[in-house]
Design an enzyme around this catalytic site. Structure first.
Site, PDB file in Angstrom:
ATOM      1  N   PRO A   2      -5.346  -6.518  11.163  1.00  0.00           N
ATOM      2  CG  PRO A   2      -4.191  -7.651   9.489  1.00  0.00           C
ATOM      3  CD  PRO A   2      -5.548  -7.102   9.832  1.00  0.00           C
ATOM      4  CD  GLU A   3      -5.095  -3.024  16.489  1.00  0.00           C
ATOM      5  OE1 GLU A   3      -4.534  -2.065  17.057  1.00  0.00           O
ATOM      6  OE2 GLU A   3      -6.067  -3.616  16.985  1.00  0.00           O
ATOM      7  CG  HIS A  91     -10.167 -15.977  -0.538  1.00  0.00           C
ATOM      8  ND1 HIS A  91     -11.178 -15.351  -1.251  1.00  0.00           N
ATOM      9  CD2 HIS A  91     -10.777 -16.904   0.262  1.00  0.00           C
ATOM     10  CE1 HIS A  91     -12.343 -15.863  -0.884  1.00  0.00           C
ATOM     11  NE2 HIS A  91     -12.126 -16.800   0.014  1.00  0.00           N
ATOM     12  NE  ARG A 110     -13.278 -10.794   7.270  1.00  0.00           N
ATOM     13  CZ  ARG A 110     -13.353 -10.523   8.560  1.00  0.00           C
ATOM     14  NH1 ARG A 110     -13.209  -9.270   8.972  1.00  0.00           N
ATOM     15  NH2 ARG A 110     -13.564 -11.478   9.439  1.00  0.00           N
ATOM     16  NE  ARG A 152      -8.078  17.433  19.665  1.00  0.00           N
ATOM     17  CZ  ARG A 152      -7.991  16.827  18.501  1.00  0.00           C
ATOM     18  NH1 ARG A 152      -8.665  15.705  18.284  1.00  0.00           N
ATOM     19  NH2 ARG A 152      -7.245  17.326  17.535  1.00  0.00           N
TER      20      ARG A 152
END
Length: 271
Positions: A2-3, A91, A110, A152
């Site tokens: 999930p972002e 879970h 997980r 950079r």
């Protein structure tokens, strides 16, 4: 994983049902998450009134009148509201029992997620203190990226995925933003102009806002706060589309590995 849009979708879905509610009790069935749930967490949260839900990067902060709970969904976690008596599945690790009668249930196959508690300012917590700008805030713009990029040589894609510079731009949204801005993901960060960085900052805002509007990207393990998956994946331009025609020029989408992550781009449209 999930972002930012998925976490923001969860926040927006849960906030109307949680803010102002009292947590009567908590049931922790599994403490062995990414970091162990502390032994007296139930004591902290029982009787606490939820004041507001906030998202910081990919963390969901539940502010109460006693302190703040910090959730991270990890790679497969989800938060849902369920009716009392709803069967506990494998879970389903944590329930908060609300005074509305609903349960806030955390599911994480997980177990890479986390639930932490702090009585201090959560922004000062070790996990949050060094985070960069929020990409949807007014503080984030092309100047932010231009200043961070000077000197950079790293690829620009890894720069915008660095949470110390800007938070929440995960792999999917980095690829999509760079496509929208017309910038190759492997271009050295220090060689990009301020004007192009402004275009990239605008693209990041647009892609993330669109993803949030669509409910977050459909990922196998993610379920939003309302129990429905997101649909942004239907609108992806390059991510996961290796060999398929670019939606702008028709040439095949390419892929390469940058920073140990698969990266997708159009060689013609991105320079």
């Amino acid at each position: 994983m999930p972002e930012l849009p998925e976490v923001e979708t969860t926040r927006r879905g849960l906030a109307p049902h949680l803010e102002g509610r009292v947590v009567r009790s908590a049931q922790v069935r599994q403490r062995s998450l990414r970091w162990p749930v502390e032994a007296d967490f139930e004591r902290h949260i029982a009787g606490a009134r939820i004041l507001r839900l906030q998202r910081r990067a990919k963390y969901l902060l539940v502010h109460t009148d006693r302190g703040c709970a910090i959730w991270h969904l990890g790679m497969s976690g989800s938060l849902r509201l369920v009716e009392a008596g709803t069967e506990v599945r494998k879970h389903d690790h944590i329930d908060w029992v609300l005074d509305s009668g609903l349960h806030l249930r955390y599911h994480d196959p997980r177990r890479f997620g986390a639930l932490l508690w702090t009585g201090a300012d959560p922004e000062a917590h070790d996990l949050l203190a060094h985070l960069g700008s929020e990409p949807l805030s007014e503080d984030f713009n092309g100047d932010t990226l231009f200043a961070a990029s000077r000197g950079r040589r790293q690829p620009v894609k890894t720069l915008i995925m660095d949470g110390r510079i800007v938070v929440g731009v995960g792999n999917i949204y980095a690829s999509e933003s760079l496509f929208l801005a017309g910038i190759r993901p492997d271009r050295p960060a220090g060689g990009i102009s301020r004007v192009r960085y402004q275009r990239l900052a605008d693209a990041i805002k647009q892609v993330l806002a669109s993803a949030i509007e669509q409910g977050g990207t459909t990922l196998r393990d993610f379920v939003g706060g309302d129990g429905q998956p997101g649909y942004f994946a239907q609108r992806l331009n390059v991510y996961g589309r290796t060999g398929e025609p670019c939606r702008q020029c028709g040439r095949p989408v390419r892929d390469q590995v940058l920073g140990q992550r698969n990266t997708f781009f159009c060689r013609h449209c991105q320079r």
